[in-house]
Design a protein around this motif. Structure first.
Motif, PDB file in Angstrom:
ATOM      1  N   PRO A  26       0.756  -1.132  -0.107  1.00 58.94           N
ATOM      2  CA  PRO A  26      -0.083   0.008  -0.065  1.00 58.94           C
ATOM      3  C   PRO A  26       0.760   1.227  -0.060  1.00 58.94           C
ATOM      4  N   CYS A  72      -6.085   3.606  -1.885  1.00 59.41           N
ATOM      5  CA  CYS A  72      -6.250   3.825  -0.526  1.00 59.41           C
ATOM      6  C   CYS A  72      -7.320   3.519   0.197  1.00 59.41           C
ATOM      7  N   ASN A  73      -7.483   3.728   1.468  1.00 57.03           N
ATOM      8  CA  ASN A  73      -8.449   3.090   2.285  1.00 57.03           C
ATOM      9  C   ASN A  73      -8.986   1.806   2.038  1.00 57.03           C
TER      10      ASN A  73
ATOM     11  N   CYS B  62      -2.034  10.458  -0.993  1.00 57.49           N
ATOM     12  CA  CYS B  62      -3.018   9.758  -0.587  1.00 57.49           C
ATOM     13  C   CYS B  62      -4.197  10.676   0.034  1.00 57.49           C
ATOM     14  N   PRO B  64      -7.419  10.156   1.436  1.00 52.74           N
ATOM     15  CA  PRO B  64      -8.050   9.991   2.745  1.00 52.74           C
ATOM     16  C   PRO B  64      -6.909  10.459   3.669  1.00 52.74           C
ATOM     17  N   PRO B 125       1.543  -1.568   7.189  1.00 45.57           N
ATOM     18  CA  PRO B 125       0.113  -1.174   7.233  1.00 45.57           C
ATOM     19  C   PRO B 125      -0.637  -1.921   6.151  1.00 45.57           C
ATOM     20  N   PRO B 126      -2.058  -2.322   6.408  1.00 49.45           N
ATOM     21  CA  PRO B 126      -2.803  -2.816   5.581  1.00 49.45           C
ATOM     22  C   PRO B 126      -3.218  -2.008   4.252  1.00 49.45           C
ATOM     23  N   ALA B 127      -3.299  -0.752   4.669  1.00 51.72           N
ATOM     24  CA  ALA B 127      -3.852   0.216   3.851  1.00 51.72           C
ATOM     25  C   ALA B 127      -3.230   1.633   3.767  1.00 51.72           C
ATOM     26  N   MET B 128      -3.392   2.503   3.272  1.00 46.45           N
ATOM     27  CA  MET B 128      -3.037   3.914   3.482  1.00 46.45           C
ATOM     28  C   MET B 128      -4.513   4.767   3.603  1.00 46.45           C
ATOM     29  N   PRO B 129      -4.424   5.547   4.728  1.00 46.73           N
ATOM     30  CA  PRO B 129      -3.786   5.666   5.762  1.00 46.73           C
ATOM     31  C   PRO B 129      -3.830   4.547   6.644  1.00 46.73           C
ATOM     32  N   GLY B 146      -7.290   2.558   7.251  1.00 47.93           N
ATOM     33  CA  GLY B 146      -7.903   3.517   6.321  1.00 47.93           C
ATOM     34  C   GLY B 146      -8.625   4.654   7.207  1.00 47.93           C
ATOM     35  N   PHE B 147      -9.115   5.841   6.540  1.00 51.62           N
ATOM     36  CA  PHE B 147      -9.913   6.845   7.303  1.00 51.62           C
ATOM     37  C   PHE B 147     -11.139   7.092   6.702  1.00 51.62           C
TER      38      PHE B 147
END
Lengths: 73, 168
Positions: A26, A72-73, B62, B64, B125-129, B146-147
């Protein structure tokens, strides 16, 4: 027979270890979020494509995919 | 041993070896916080001893992450005196991208840049953010992927509130 099996195994192992497949993590997806990766980056090209599509299919639309692909997310 | 069995055994060994070489190093819940000073981060790392620490992994590209900054600002202002430290770790390769992002958003919490992406590879981390929350004892308590706006803010706030009440 044994030679054939060894060759098969070597080819199988080579396929696993030397393949070009790589997981893009990611945090490594910055390049995919760049403007040049957007499908709608060139408005003139978009208009032309839309015109050709409409002429061929007698329909339009369905191109509303926005943003680029950082995933993302 | 029959030929077929040998073939299966060899295939199994190859798959096992392939699996082992592809295992990622990730920090799991209850693991201690990695020593942040050993990753060559650019920027000042605040004092984290005995604090509830939220490490936010973000990047300038990114969207989010950008949306999360005002929420983290509010969280920081509300809880900094109670012992919350928000440390936003950028994974931007280019310092220019990192700096221009900070210039625009002007966060009140601490930010550092993990330009060589060593810390992020450790945290995985599995994702951004992604937000990693560490308790006052320095152990990882949870990972928030995520956010997602208000729902994420609510989750984080509740958890931080509980952790702030714990003793070091």
């Amino acid at each position: 027979m044994r030679k054939r099996i060894v060759i098969l195994l070597l080819v199988g192992a080579g396929g696993l270890f030397f393949s070009g497949c790589q997981t893009v993590q990611p945090w490594e997806r910055g390049m995919m979020a760049e403007y040049s990766m957007r499908p709608d980056r060139d408005s003139l090209h978009d208009a032309m494509s839309e015109h050709i599509y409409f002429s061929r299919e007698s329909s339009s639309g369905g191109r509303g995919v926005g943003g680029s692909g950082c995933g993302c997310n | 041993m029959s030929l077929l069995k040998k073939f299966r055994l060899a295939g199994g060994l190859i798959m096992l070896l392939w699996g082992v070489t592809n295992l990622g190093a990730a920090v799991a819940v209850n693991d201690p916080m990695p020593d942040l000073r050993s990753f060559g981060l650019e920027g000042e790392i605040p004092d984290l001893e005995g604090k509830v620490v939220l490490i936010d992994i973000w990047a300038s590209w990114c969207a989010p992450c950008k949306a999360s900054f005002p929420a983290f600002d509010a969280m920081h202002e509300a809880k900094v005196d109670d012992g919350l430290v928000i440390l936003a770790v950028s994974v931007d390769r280019k310092a220019k991208d990192y700096e221009s992002f900070l210039k625009r958003l002007k966060p009140k919490f601490a930010t550092v840049r993990d330009g060589n992406q060593k810390l992020v590879a450790e945290l995985n981390p599995p994702a951004m953010p992604t937000s990693f929350i560490f308790g006052r004892d320095g152990k990882l308590r949870s990972v928030h992927r995520g956010f997602h706006g208000d729902s994420t803010v609510e989750e984080l706030s509740l958890e931080i509130e509980m952790l702030l009440k714990e003793d070091a």
